[in-house]
Structures are given as structure tokens and as C-alpha cells.
Design a protein around this motif. Structure first.
Motif, short mmCIF file in Angstrom:
data_model
loop_
_atom_site.label_atom_id
_atom_site.label_comp_id
_atom_site.label_asym_id
_atom_site.label_seq_id
_atom_site.Cartn_x
_atom_site.Cartn_y
_atom_site.Cartn_z
N VAL A 14 0.85 -1.09 -0.07
CA VAL A 14 0.03 0.18 0.04
C VAL A 14 1.06 1.18 -0.09
O VAL A 14 1.68 1.46 0.69
CB VAL A 14 -1.07 -0.03 1.15
N ILE A 15 0.70 2.07 -1.03
CA ILE A 15 1.59 3.07 -1.12
C ILE A 15 1.40 4.42 -0.48
O ILE A 15 0.15 4.55 0.01
CB ILE A 15 1.62 3.53 -2.91
N GLY A 16 2.29 5.43 -0.02
CA GLY A 16 2.28 6.56 0.54
C GLY A 16 1.72 6.62 2.15
O GLY A 16 2.22 5.61 2.77
N SER A 17 0.87 7.27 2.43
CA SER A 17 0.46 7.42 3.92
C SER A 17 -0.90 6.44 4.09
O SER A 17 -1.31 6.55 5.27
CB SER A 17 0.09 8.70 4.17
N ASP A 18 -1.21 5.72 3.05
CA ASP A 18 -2.37 4.94 3.22
C ASP A 18 -2.04 3.88 4.41
O ASP A 18 -1.12 3.03 4.08
CB ASP A 18 -2.80 4.27 1.91
N ALA A 19 -2.95 3.58 4.98
CA ALA A 19 -2.89 2.47 6.24
C ALA A 19 -4.07 1.31 6.03
O ALA A 19 -4.14 0.64 7.08
CB ALA A 19 -2.95 3.13 7.48
N GLN A 44 1.63 1.88 3.97
CA GLN A 44 2.56 3.03 4.35
C GLN A 44 3.97 2.69 3.65
O GLN A 44 4.93 3.12 4.47
CB GLN A 44 2.66 3.58 5.60
N THR A 45 3.96 2.28 2.25
CA THR A 45 5.19 1.87 1.81
C THR A 45 5.70 3.08 0.79
O THR A 45 4.77 3.55 0.19
CB THR A 45 5.03 0.74 0.90
N SER A 46 6.81 3.40 0.87
CA SER A 46 7.43 4.42 0.15
C SER A 46 7.58 3.78 -1.24
O SER A 46 7.68 2.51 -1.62
CB SER A 46 8.67 5.09 0.74
N GLN A 47 7.64 4.73 -2.15
CA GLN A 47 8.22 4.34 -3.56
C GLN A 47 9.38 3.92 -3.53
O GLN A 47 9.83 2.78 -4.17
CB GLN A 47 8.29 5.64 -4.55
N ALA A 48 10.28 4.15 -2.90
CA ALA A 48 11.82 3.71 -2.80
C ALA A 48 11.68 2.25 -2.09
O ALA A 48 12.60 1.14 -2.82
CB ALA A 48 12.70 4.35 -2.01
N GLU A 49 10.80 1.94 -1.16
CA GLU A 49 10.87 0.58 -0.66
C GLU A 49 10.17 -0.32 -1.73
O GLU A 49 10.59 -1.66 -1.70
CB GLU A 49 9.72 0.41 0.46
N PHE A 50 9.23 0.14 -2.59
CA PHE A 50 8.77 -0.82 -3.64
C PHE A 50 9.99 -1.11 -4.76
O PHE A 50 10.28 -2.28 -5.02
CB PHE A 50 7.53 -0.14 -4.51
N ALA A 51 10.89 -0.03 -4.77
CA ALA A 51 11.76 -0.37 -5.97
C ALA A 51 12.93 -1.39 -5.28
O ALA A 51 13.26 -2.42 -5.95
CB ALA A 51 12.43 1.05 -6.36
#
Length: 151
Positions: A14-19, A44-51
Motif C-alpha cells: 500500500v503506497i504512501g500514507s495509506d494504512a 505506508q510503503t514508500s516508492q523507494a521501498e517498492f523499488a
């Protein structure tokens, strides 16, 4: 002789601030049951964490979930982050992507312009996303799966 197909890895979060965690829990279970190796990054996953996860696990797909209606802001520059990390994966996004979301076709176009290969609304059945991913990764069903499907 038994031929084992190579397991396909997908990164999910789940991207961004979404919980909101329920959607990715359902997706994790569905994709795992369908034979995918699922790396669930949680909420609450950052774009960098996905990459980073996509690189670390040599993922073939990155699945982004967002339910709180601010996905467009959260996904600005996402594909540039993936490109910089040399991630070569199909990218899907799904959920309640836009506050109000009155015209989903407009929402779909918005996220396709941001670089996503497929865009799903919050009513999408996980099986539809799995079928799309199998198609996009050119995965053909095994003999046993075909027997199950046709019976």
C-alpha cells in the motif's frame, strides 16, 4: 518426469500514507494461492521501498494498492524511481484511487499516463488481476491447472 515451472515473484504494498491493510491481505492470499511468490511490503510503503524490494526479489510485477483516494499524488514519479533502480516489472495499481472517483475511465487514463500497465477499481475481483498478470507475463496454465479449470 515432472517439470516445475519457475515461481513468479510479485511485490505488493500500500503506497504512501495509506494504512488500509485488508485489501493487500486478500491480494496476498489470492496471488499466493495462484502460485505466485508474494513479497508483501504492508502499508505506508514508500516508492523507494517498492523499488528496493523489486530489485532484491527480482520481481516480475509490482502491485500497488491504495484505498484512501490520494494515489495520484502518492504515485507521482513512481515509475522514474523504478527506472532508476533498473526494475523491469509490470506495474499494476488498484483500489479507491481517487476521491469521488465518478468516472473510472478517466482515473484509468490518469494512472496509465503515470506509467501503470493496468489500473483496477476497488470492485475488481482478485481473480481478474491474477488472470491479467498471467496474460501479461505470458504464463500458461499447467496440465493440472487446465484439468481443474475445465472440470
Amino acid at each position: 518426469m515432472v517439470l516445475h515451472t519457475m515461481s513468479r515473484t510479485v511485490v505488493l504494498g500500500v503506497i504512501g500514507s495509506d494504512a488500509h491493510v485488508v485489501g493487500i491481505t486478500i491480494l496476498e492470499q489470492a496471488f499466493s494461492a495462484a502460485g505466485f511468490d508474494v513479497v508483501n511490503l504492508g502499508v505506508q510503503t514508500s516508492q523507494a521501498e517498492f523499488a528496493e524490494a523489486a530489485v532484491a526479489h527480482d520481481a516480475e510485477a509490482v502491485l500497488v494498492s491504495s484505498l484512501y483516494g490520494h494515489a495520484e499524488q502518492d504515485c507521482q514519479g513512481f515509475h522514474e524511481v523504478l527506472d532508476e533502480a533498473d526494475v523491469d516489472a509490470v506495474t499494476y495499481i488498484g483500489g479507491n484511487l481517487d476521491v469521488g472517483q465518478s468516472d473510472f475511465e478517466q482515473t484509468r487514463r490518469t494512472f496509465q499516463k503515470l506509467g501503470f500497465d493496468r489500473v483496477f477499481d476497488s470492485e475488481t475481483d482478485p481473480e481478474d488481476a491474477i488472470a491479467a498478470l498471467r496474460q501479461d507475463l505470458e504464463i500458461t496454465p499447467t496440465e493440472s491447472e487446465r484439468a481443474t479449470i475445465s472440470s
